[in-house]
Design a protein around this motif. Structure first.
Motif, PDB file in Angstrom:
ATOM      1  N   GLU A 213       0.797  -1.222   0.000  1.00 49.50           N
ATOM      2  CA  GLU A 213       0.000   0.000   0.000  1.00 49.50           C
ATOM      3  C   GLU A 213       0.835   1.280   0.000  1.00 49.50           C
ATOM      4  N   ASN A 214       1.935   1.294   0.752  1.00 49.17           N
ATOM      5  CA  ASN A 214       2.711   2.528   0.818  1.00 49.17           C
ATOM      6  C   ASN A 214       4.150   2.221   1.200  1.00 49.17           C
ATOM      7  N   SER A 215       4.944   3.285   1.299  1.00 43.76           N
ATOM      8  CA  SER A 215       6.375   3.176   1.550  1.00 43.76           C
ATOM      9  C   SER A 215       6.801   4.273   2.516  1.00 43.76           C
ATOM     10  N   LEU A 216       7.916   4.056   3.175  1.00 43.72           N
ATOM     11  CA  LEU A 216       8.518   5.120   3.983  1.00 43.72           C
ATOM     12  C   LEU A 216       8.745   6.364   3.140  1.00 43.72           C
ATOM     13  N   LEU A 217       9.055   6.161   1.848  1.00 46.17           N
ATOM     14  CA  LEU A 217       9.329   7.309   0.980  1.00 46.17           C
ATOM     15  C   LEU A 217       8.097   8.177   0.774  1.00 46.17           C
TER      16      LEU A 217
ATOM     17  N   SER B 131       6.385  19.808  -6.545  1.00 51.35           N
ATOM     18  CA  SER B 131       5.720  18.538  -6.244  1.00 51.35           C
ATOM     19  C   SER B 131       6.707  17.404  -6.473  1.00 51.35           C
ATOM     20  N   TYR B 132       6.711  16.412  -5.567  1.00 53.65           N
ATOM     21  CA  TYR B 132       7.741  15.380  -5.571  1.00 53.65           C
ATOM     22  C   TYR B 132       7.140  13.994  -5.766  1.00 53.65           C
ATOM     23  N   PHE B 133       8.010  13.087  -6.142  1.00 53.46           N
ATOM     24  CA  PHE B 133       7.615  11.676  -6.266  1.00 53.46           C
ATOM     25  C   PHE B 133       8.788  10.800  -5.834  1.00 53.46           C
ATOM     26  N   SER B 134       8.514   9.531  -5.596  1.00 57.81           N
ATOM     27  CA  SER B 134       9.553   8.561  -5.242  1.00 57.81           C
ATOM     28  C   SER B 134       9.481   7.397  -6.218  1.00 57.81           C
ATOM     29  N   PRO B 135      10.499   6.562  -6.286  1.00 58.22           N
ATOM     30  CA  PRO B 135      10.455   5.386  -7.160  1.00 58.22           C
ATOM     31  C   PRO B 135       9.540   4.279  -6.628  1.00 58.22           C
ATOM     32  N   VAL B 136       8.927   4.488  -5.473  1.00 57.13           N
ATOM     33  CA  VAL B 136       8.018   3.479  -4.914  1.00 57.13           C
ATOM     34  C   VAL B 136       6.705   4.170  -4.535  1.00 57.13           C
ATOM     35  N   PRO B 137       5.936   4.632  -5.515  1.00 57.51           N
ATOM     36  CA  PRO B 137       4.750   5.422  -5.167  1.00 57.51           C
ATOM     37  C   PRO B 137       3.552   4.609  -4.697  1.00 57.51           C
ATOM     38  N   TYR B 138       3.521   3.305  -4.976  1.00 55.92           N
ATOM     39  CA  TYR B 138       2.333   2.524  -4.638  1.00 55.92           C
ATOM     40  C   TYR B 138       2.647   1.308  -3.778  1.00 55.92           C
ATOM     41  N   GLY B 139       3.713   1.347  -3.036  1.00 51.61           N
ATOM     42  CA  GLY B 139       4.055   0.195  -2.206  1.00 51.61           C
ATOM     43  C   GLY B 139       4.616  -0.941  -3.049  1.00 51.61           C
ATOM     44  N   GLY B 140       4.373  -2.170  -2.584  1.00 48.75           N
ATOM     45  CA  GLY B 140       4.886  -3.328  -3.304  1.00 48.75           C
ATOM     46  C   GLY B 140       6.311  -3.675  -2.950  1.00 48.75           C
ATOM     47  N   THR B 141       6.666  -3.534  -1.668  1.00 47.93           N
ATOM     48  CA  THR B 141       8.024  -3.843  -1.227  1.00 47.93           C
ATOM     49  C   THR B 141       8.008  -4.762  -0.013  1.00 47.93           C
TER      50      THR B 141
END
Length: 489
Positions: free
Chosen positions: A147-151, A196-206
């Motif tokens: 669902e989400n990430s620390l990022l 506005s920022y983004f990360s390489p893990v925007p939708y979890g899956g780790t």
């Protein structure tokens, strides 16, 4: 309310670069005294008994019971283990250490040669150390998060901030999170004009994994005086100097298991924290012998006033499927501050069955919401409000018994510490079971004790009011073995 607590902690760490938070205040306010084997074998229920050096850290009135001088020391072995459950996946680890749990000397002076003389009959002075908490433990927490990430918390914090400010760590505001994340490509913007920022893990899956190693202790140097008034009232007071040495190293990682977005493979965050502190407090206590078989005790501990110093830093690594990898460290953080931990009130009772045995109990009240941070250059308003809103009163109970057969003594005890958290924010109550055996001759004694304690605590890997993560369910188990050698003269 639980998420509000986590949000405040993250904001404190990120914006100000200060490592102190409500969890630190609780860590140094909760005590678990580990002294002589006799004391621990009876669950520490010594408030109405005395004549044991560790009892001076709970009820200094116990020094008045001594009728001879005494010296003893206690080596101990402690194993702190954890069993974790996070999103259906388990983890476990442990850490052991060998330490000196206690060493103390009591000098006793008889004030009169008459057996039943009125007034004070004995004077005592004692000095030594007791270990009043042990921080040695390892954790391994791991589980899949789709669902989400620390990022995501970094992205939320960074949105609206000019990228140059992050890139240059403007004002030292971003050095321990956004700054290393930016330089390892774990945080980015679409273009140089975007806020506005983004990360390489925007939708979890780790696969998320965190390993934590803690070590250190809180010890207390004790200076006590006391007296025996007509074998009815035993009085004592102590000046105490506790000191803290706490160390924590942790590694947090996320490994791509979805393999559907960008070319991200893995990132890691290494955190280091070292805390050192020295303080002082006063303790006053009494034991009243209302009858030959009943003793009643009471004690008051003032707050402890600590001078503290923290140092910490963070290091990040990122790995991508194309073979690229990046590393970046934070600045070195250091801060000096003051911490006041709560006062404590204790009451106790013991029933003594001549030379055959005894049963004793002790109750302690402590209000953890009274802990407070202070500093000359920072108000700690959020942190202190967080303490008040998160913690309440602690009710701690100890029950112990000892039965003698010739020169041998057999002991058992039970320990209960109520959870310090308000409104079921967390469940951190502790239950402990103790046992021991001792041998006592005219001039020396030797005691052996085993202590088993268990508690449960929720641990949140990250979170804000908008980004929620399931808690890690941690079961914490401690094993202690103590061996006391002593002589009376």
């Amino acid at each position: 309310m639980k998420k509000a607590l986590i949000s405040i902690v993250i904001v404190s760490l990120s914006i100000f670069g200060i490592a102190q938070n409500a969890g630190d205040a609780l860590r140094y306010s909760k005590l678990f005294t580990g002294g002589t084997a006799r004391y621990m074998g009876m669950g520490g229920a010594f408030g109405a008994l005395g004549a044991d050096y560790t009892a001076l850290s709970s009820n200094p009135g116990g020094i008045g019971v001594y009728k001879s001088s005494d010296f003893g020391f206690t080596p101990s072995v402690h194993i702190g283990s954890s069993n974790s459950l996070y999103n259906g996946m388990t983890g476990s680890d442990n850490k052991g250490n060998f330490a000196l749990a206690n060493a103390g000397y009591v000098y006793t002076k008889r004030l009169t040669s008459r057996e039943n003389a009125p007034g004070f009959r004995y004077f005592q002075f004692g000095t030594g150390i007791n270990r009043i908490n042990d921080y040695n433990r390892r954790y391994l927490m791991q589980g899949e998060n789709l669902e989400n990430s620390l990022l995501d918390t970094y992205v939320e914090y960074a949105d609206g901030v000019f990228y140059r400010d992050i890139e240059e760590n403007y004002g030292g505001q971003y050095g321990f999170d956004l700054y290393p994340a930016w330089w390892t490509y774990l945080l980015d913007t679409e273009d140089t004009n975007s806020f506005s920022y983004f990360s390489p893990v925007p939708y979890g899956g780790t696969l998320q994994r965190k390993s934590v190693e803690q070590w250190g202790s809180m010890n207390e140097w004790n200076f006590s005086i006391g007296g025996n008034f007509e074998e009815i009232l035993y009085l004592g007071m102590s000046f105490n100097i506790p000191w803290i040495r706490y160390f924590e190293h942790s590694t947090y990682s996320e490994i791509d298991i979805a393999d559907t977005i960008y070319d991200f493979n893995e990132f890691r965050v290494y955190d280091r924290l070292e805390t050192r502190g020295t303080g002082f407090n006063l303790k006053f206590g009494f034991i009243l012998r209302t009858a030959d078989f009943i003793r009643i005790g009471g004690a008051v501990h003032t707050p402890t006033w600590f001078n503290m110093r923290d140092s910490w830093d963070t290091y990040m690594e990122s790995y991508f499927d194309n073979g690229d990898n990046y590393t970046k460290g934070s600045p070195y953080g250091e801060y000096k501050y003051k911490l006041t931990t709560p006062m404590r009130l204790q009451g106790s009772i013991a029933f003594i069955f001549k030379q055959y045995g005894l049963i004793s109990g002790e109750y302690e009240f402590v209000d953890y919401s009274k802990a407070k941070f202070r500093a000359s250059d920072y108000g700690f308003y959020n942190e202190n409000d967080n303490i008040v809103n998160s913690y309440g009163s602690g009710h701690n109970i100890k029950v112990g018994t000892e039965w003698r057969y010739g020169q041998l003594s057999f002991r058992a005890g039970y320990i209960y510490q109520k959870s310090p958290y308000l409104d079921n924010i967390n469940d951190a109550s502790l239950n402990g079971y103790t046992g021991g055996i001792g041998y006592k001759d005219k001039f020396y004694y030797i005691d052996l004790a085993y202590v088993y304690t268990k508690s449960n605590e929720d641990y949140y890997l990250y979170g804000t009011e908008n980004i929620q993560v399931s808690p890690v369910k941690n079961e914490l188990i401690d094993h202690r073995i103590l061996l006391t050698f002593g002589t009376r003269f």
